[in-house]
Design a protein around this motif. Structure first.
Motif, PDB file in Angstrom:
ATOM      1  N   GLY A 131       0.810  -1.199   0.070  1.00 39.52           N
ATOM      2  CA  GLY A 131      -0.010  -0.136   0.056  1.00 39.52           C
ATOM      3  C   GLY A 131       0.923   1.346  -0.001  1.00 39.52           C
ATOM      4  N   SER A 132       0.289   2.459   0.001  1.00 37.05           N
ATOM      5  CA  SER A 132       0.806   3.729  -0.348  1.00 37.05           C
ATOM      6  C   SER A 132       1.199   4.180   1.242  1.00 37.05           C
ATOM      7  CB  SER A 132       0.276   4.665  -1.040  1.00 37.05           C
ATOM      8  OG  SER A 132       0.800   5.974  -1.165  1.00 37.05           O
ATOM      9  N   VAL A 133       2.311   4.855   1.331  1.00 29.75           N
ATOM     10  CA  VAL A 133       2.968   5.303   2.555  1.00 29.75           C
ATOM     11  C   VAL A 133       2.776   4.833   3.426  1.00 29.75           C
ATOM     12  CG1 VAL A 133       3.047   7.771   3.508  1.00 29.75           C
ATOM     13  CG2 VAL A 133       2.379   7.445   1.140  1.00 29.75           C
ATOM     14  N   PRO A 134       3.675   3.689   4.012  1.00 27.85           N
ATOM     15  CA  PRO A 134       3.562   2.997   5.102  1.00 27.85           C
ATOM     16  C   PRO A 134       3.729   3.847   6.346  1.00 27.85           C
ATOM     17  CG  PRO A 134       5.248   2.160   4.018  1.00 27.85           C
ATOM     18  CD  PRO A 134       4.517   3.137   3.059  1.00 27.85           C
ATOM     19  N   ALA A 135       3.314   3.549   7.523  1.00 33.81           N
ATOM     20  CA  ALA A 135       3.487   4.243   8.633  1.00 33.81           C
ATOM     21  C   ALA A 135       4.156   3.414   9.825  1.00 33.81           C
ATOM     22  CB  ALA A 135       2.232   5.197   9.205  1.00 33.81           C
ATOM     23  N   HIS A 136       3.850   2.271   9.751  1.00 33.06           N
ATOM     24  CA  HIS A 136       4.144   1.111  10.889  1.00 33.06           C
ATOM     25  C   HIS A 136       4.555  -0.251  10.486  1.00 33.06           C
ATOM     26  CE1 HIS A 136       3.567  -1.148  14.920  1.00 33.06           C
ATOM     27  NE2 HIS A 136       4.067  -0.156  15.406  1.00 33.06           N
ATOM     28  N   LEU A 137       5.360  -0.822  11.061  1.00 35.36           N
ATOM     29  CA  LEU A 137       5.486  -2.340  10.891  1.00 35.36           C
ATOM     30  C   LEU A 137       6.030  -3.141  12.168  1.00 35.36           C
ATOM     31  CD1 LEU A 137       8.770  -3.254   9.061  1.00 35.36           C
ATOM     32  CD2 LEU A 137       8.420  -1.220  10.321  1.00 35.36           C
ATOM     33  N   SER A 138       5.658  -4.320  12.245  1.00 33.60           N
ATOM     34  CA  SER A 138       5.963  -4.890  13.699  1.00 33.60           C
ATOM     35  C   SER A 138       6.217  -6.378  13.074  1.00 33.60           C
ATOM     36  CB  SER A 138       4.836  -5.035  14.547  1.00 33.60           C
ATOM     37  OG  SER A 138       3.561  -5.541  14.332  1.00 33.60           O
ATOM     38  N   VAL A 139       6.983  -7.107  14.108  1.00 36.72           N
ATOM     39  CA  VAL A 139       7.029  -8.694  13.526  1.00 36.72           C
ATOM     40  C   VAL A 139       5.907  -9.404  14.419  1.00 36.72           C
ATOM     41  CG1 VAL A 139       8.460 -10.715  13.726  1.00 36.72           C
ATOM     42  CG2 VAL A 139       9.568  -8.501  13.030  1.00 36.72           C
ATOM     43  N   HIS A 140       5.122 -10.247  13.867  1.00 32.98           N
ATOM     44  CA  HIS A 140       4.217 -11.129  14.630  1.00 32.98           C
ATOM     45  C   HIS A 140       5.109 -12.043  15.661  1.00 32.98           C
ATOM     46  CE1 HIS A 140       1.331 -14.356  15.511  1.00 32.98           C
ATOM     47  NE2 HIS A 140       0.440 -13.458  15.261  1.00 32.98           N
ATOM     48  N   LYS A 141       4.525 -12.079  16.854  1.00 34.53           N
ATOM     49  CA  LYS A 141       5.125 -12.809  17.846  1.00 34.53           C
ATOM     50  C   LYS A 141       5.656 -14.122  17.615  1.00 34.53           C
ATOM     51  CE  LYS A 141       3.965 -14.559  22.527  1.00 34.53           C
ATOM     52  NZ  LYS A 141       5.073 -13.800  23.321  1.00 34.53           N
ATOM     53  N   ASN A 142       5.075 -14.912  16.441  1.00 35.56           N
ATOM     54  CA  ASN A 142       5.500 -16.098  16.195  1.00 35.56           C
ATOM     55  C   ASN A 142       6.941 -15.983  15.255  1.00 35.56           C
ATOM     56  OD1 ASN A 142       4.842 -15.491  13.349  1.00 35.56           O
ATOM     57  ND2 ASN A 142       2.770 -16.563  13.493  1.00 35.56           N
ATOM     58  N   GLY A 143       7.114 -14.947  14.734  1.00 35.44           N
ATOM     59  CA  GLY A 143       8.430 -14.558  14.135  1.00 35.44           C
ATOM     60  C   GLY A 143       8.418 -14.855  12.735  1.00 35.44           C
ATOM     61  N   ARG A 144       7.389 -15.095  12.057  1.00 38.41           N
ATOM     62  CA  ARG A 144       7.196 -15.750  10.818  1.00 38.41           C
ATOM     63  C   ARG A 144       6.574 -14.687   9.735  1.00 38.41           C
ATOM     64  NH1 ARG A 144       3.425 -19.913  10.739  1.00 38.41           N
ATOM     65  NH2 ARG A 144       4.007 -20.084   8.477  1.00 38.41           N
ATOM     66  N   PHE A 145       6.085 -13.485  10.350  1.00 41.38           N
ATOM     67  CA  PHE A 145       5.444 -12.445   9.445  1.00 41.38           C
ATOM     68  C   PHE A 145       5.792 -11.052   9.722  1.00 41.38           C
ATOM     69  CE2 PHE A 145       2.868 -16.250   9.070  1.00 41.38           C
ATOM     70  CZ  PHE A 145       2.742 -16.476   7.752  1.00 41.38           C
ATOM     71  N   VAL A 146       5.956 -10.155   9.072  1.00 35.17           N
ATOM     72  CA  VAL A 146       5.941  -8.709   9.213  1.00 35.17           C
ATOM     73  C   VAL A 146       4.605  -8.099   8.799  1.00 35.17           C
ATOM     74  CG1 VAL A 146       6.847  -6.727   8.287  1.00 35.17           C
ATOM     75  CG2 VAL A 146       8.694  -8.451   8.981  1.00 35.17           C
ATOM     76  N   LEU A 147       4.129  -7.404   9.888  1.00 30.53           N
ATOM     77  CA  LEU A 147       2.885  -6.620   9.622  1.00 30.53           C
ATOM     78  C   LEU A 147       3.025  -5.361   9.236  1.00 30.53           C
ATOM     79  CD1 LEU A 147       1.151  -8.268  12.800  1.00 30.53           C
ATOM     80  CD2 LEU A 147       0.999  -9.354  10.736  1.00 30.53           C
ATOM     81  N   VAL A 148       2.323  -4.783   8.367  1.00 29.13           N
ATOM     82  CA  VAL A 148       2.570  -3.307   7.918  1.00 29.13           C
ATOM     83  C   VAL A 148       1.416  -2.794   7.710  1.00 29.13           C
ATOM     84  CG1 VAL A 148       3.870  -1.978   6.176  1.00 29.13           C
ATOM     85  CG2 VAL A 148       4.387  -4.376   6.229  1.00 29.13           C
ATOM     86  N   ALA A 149       1.440  -1.652   8.422  1.00 30.37           N
ATOM     87  CA  ALA A 149       0.317  -0.523   8.271  1.00 30.37           C
ATOM     88  C   ALA A 149       0.619   0.416   7.252  1.00 30.37           C
ATOM     89  CB  ALA A 149      -0.119   0.040   9.685  1.00 30.37           C
ATOM     90  N   ASN A 150      -0.368   0.610   6.291  1.00 32.72           N
ATOM     91  CA  ASN A 150      -0.048   1.551   5.161  1.00 32.72           C
ATOM     92  C   ASN A 150      -1.010   2.694   5.574  1.00 32.72           C
ATOM     93  OD1 ASN A 150       1.862   0.211   3.137  1.00 32.72           O
ATOM     94  ND2 ASN A 150       0.334  -1.397   3.503  1.00 32.72           N
ATOM     95  N   TYR A 151      -0.514   3.955   5.881  1.00 29.88           N
ATOM     96  CA  TYR A 151      -1.422   5.050   6.138  1.00 29.88           C
ATOM     97  C   TYR A 151      -2.115   5.648   4.883  1.00 29.88           C
ATOM     98  CZ  TYR A 151      -2.476   9.539   8.082  1.00 29.88           C
ATOM     99  OH  TYR A 151      -3.224  10.812   8.617  1.00 29.88           O
ATOM    100  N   VAL A 152      -1.518   6.210   3.866  1.00 24.31           N
ATOM    101  CA  VAL A 152      -2.218   6.577   2.663  1.00 24.31           C
ATOM    102  C   VAL A 152      -3.088   5.610   1.806  1.00 24.31           C
ATOM    103  CG1 VAL A 152      -2.158   7.774   0.457  1.00 24.31           C
ATOM    104  CG2 VAL A 152      -0.580   8.600   2.498  1.00 24.31           C
ATOM    105  N   GLY A 153      -2.363   4.158   1.877  1.00 25.11           N
ATOM    106  CA  GLY A 153      -3.082   3.228   1.097  1.00 25.11           C
ATOM    107  C   GLY A 153      -4.437   2.793   1.839  1.00 25.11           C
TER     108      GLY A 153
END
Length: 430
Positions: A154-176
């Motif tokens: 998505g456009s213009v991401p603002a935040h990301l984190s690694v899931h507790k299981n360590g298998r995925f990065v989660l991304v929050a896209n602000y403008v998208g």
């Protein structure tokens, strides 16, 4: 609101180079005198020898660079590395990784072997997405090595984190207005998104009814603006704050990286409040959600088995004497779990709350952050110092934490750095 006015509110800038036209090999000296190695392989150096005694703690700092969407260029150079002086709370410059655009949020893998950084841009590909870059961390020196870069979904991401299981990065896209799930491969590299959730909903008011008196600041409510995404402490659920639609979403994450709505897919926050960031109590049963626009923390009971959120308290992050414009930015629970800390932009203050046995909050102090537009707050690994990135002041400030009361005292240590917004600490192996 137009895309240009939206981006201006987030203080972006547009560099003279595209996503693929990044630096060639050169050894330079940064604005603060730290040696930098910038190359196509993404390596950096200049950390120096290990100390004879004591832990060696490094701090990675990201922020806005010249390469960003229209709206005002940032002064940062990339991801800067500093070494913490535990004696006085100062940060000593070591190196800068410059082969990345506007890394306005960074996060670490649970084992601290990898660092993931988003690029808050809208020109990574033809779809106007932002991007996420994976780095390996040298366990002995802390040097970053770039592994790969993928779309943020998505456009213009603002935040990301690694899931507790360590298998995925989660991304929050602000403008998208979207949440993306990026798989992590065994070597720490990222794959293309396994799922992208794009939110829709009715237009919300730009200001909340429970604003501090005289607050002229607004948060954009022209559509969905995902501002944070993170798993709960149990790892059973993924939550996301939507600052545009005033919602808090709850999902399960399947083994193949799909977001499955919880029984109650979302709750609606105070209209216009712009839920921005959240934090959990150590046991995962209390959710603290920070409204950017109304500068309030909503305390909720959270059920780690069902994902149900039940709000029960709302407290201001500024004192009853405050009048004027403010926008809350960051929230975190202290190392002992009995204090909560919030940064207030415009009002330029740090709020400290006592956490009662039932999780409810009482504001115990609000102090000057000694700089302008404080964004991220983070404790270093020992918990002695709290650091604040001050975007408009081009500095990081540090505060000593009273171990008994949790109250803060300014160290008078300023770290000069262009447009900082995010940080992460790593303790090196001896």
């Amino acid at each position: 609101m137009t895309a240009r006015s939206l981006l201006s509110r987030r203080r972006f800038g547009l560099g003279a180079f595209g996503a693929g036209a990044l630096g060639t090999l050169s050894i330079t000296r940064t604005a603060f005198g730290a040696p930098t190695l910038d190359s196509g392989t993404g390596e950096n150096s200049g950390l120096g020898p290990l100390p004879a005694k004591g832990p060696r703690i490094l701090c990675y700092v990201g922020g806005y660079t010249k390469h960003a969407p229209p709206g005002g260029a940032g002064n940062g150079q990339g991801i800067a590395t500093y070494e913490l002086n535990l004696a006085d709370g100062s940060l000593v410059p070591r190196s800068v990784f410059t082969d990345i655009a506007s890394p306005s949020f960074i996060t670490l893998s649970p084992d601290h072997r990898f660092l993931y950084a988003l690029s808050e841009i809208d020109d990574y590909n033809a779809g106007h997405d932002g991007s996420v870059t994976a780095f390996s961390i040298d366990p002995a020196t802390g040097a970053l090595r770039k592994i790969n870069t993928v779309s943020s979904g998505g456009s213009v991401p603002a935040h990301l984190s690694v899931h507790k299981n360590g298998r995925f990065v989660l991304v929050a896209n602000y403008v998208g207005g979207s949440i993306a799930v990026l798989p992590i491969k065994p070597d720490g590299s990222l794959g293309e998104a396994t799922d992208v959730y794009k939110a829709t909903g009715p237009k919300m008011p730009e200001r909340a009814a429970d604003n501090p008196p005289g607050n002229f600041a607004v948060s954009d409510h022209s559509g969905s603006h995902m501002h944070m995404v993170h798993s709960d402490p149990s790892g059973n659920f993924v939550l996301a704050d939507d600052a545009g639609l005033d919602r808090v979403y709850v999902w399960k994450l399947s083994d193949d990286g799909k977001l499955v709505p919880a029984k109650t897919p979302f709750i609606t926050a105070e209209p216009g409040s712009a839920p921005r960031h959240f934090a959990f109590s150590p046991d995962g049963r209390i959710l603290y959600n920070l409204g950017e626009q109304d500068s309030r923390v909503v305390v909720s009971d959270f059920d780690p088995q069902t994902g149900e959120i039940k709000p029960r308290q709302s407290v201001s992050t500024v004192t009853e004497h405050f009048r004027g414009s403010t926008l809350a930015a960051e929230i975190l629970v202290g190392p002992k779990g009995d204090k909560l800390y919030v940064s207030n932009r415009l009002g330029d203050s740090l709020a400290v709350f006592h956490i009662a046995a039932d999780g409810s909050l009482t504001l115990i102090e609000e102090i000057w952050m000694h700089a302008d537009y404080g964004r991220a707050l983070m404790f270093e690994p020992t918990g002695r110092y709290l650091f604040c990135t001050n975007q408009r002041s081009d500095s990081i400030t540090s505060f000593k934490v009273d171990p008994a009361t949790g109250k803060l005292s300014f160290t008078w240590k300023f770290t000069p750095i262009g447009s900082p917004t995010t940080m992460a600490f790593v303790t090196l192996k001896a």
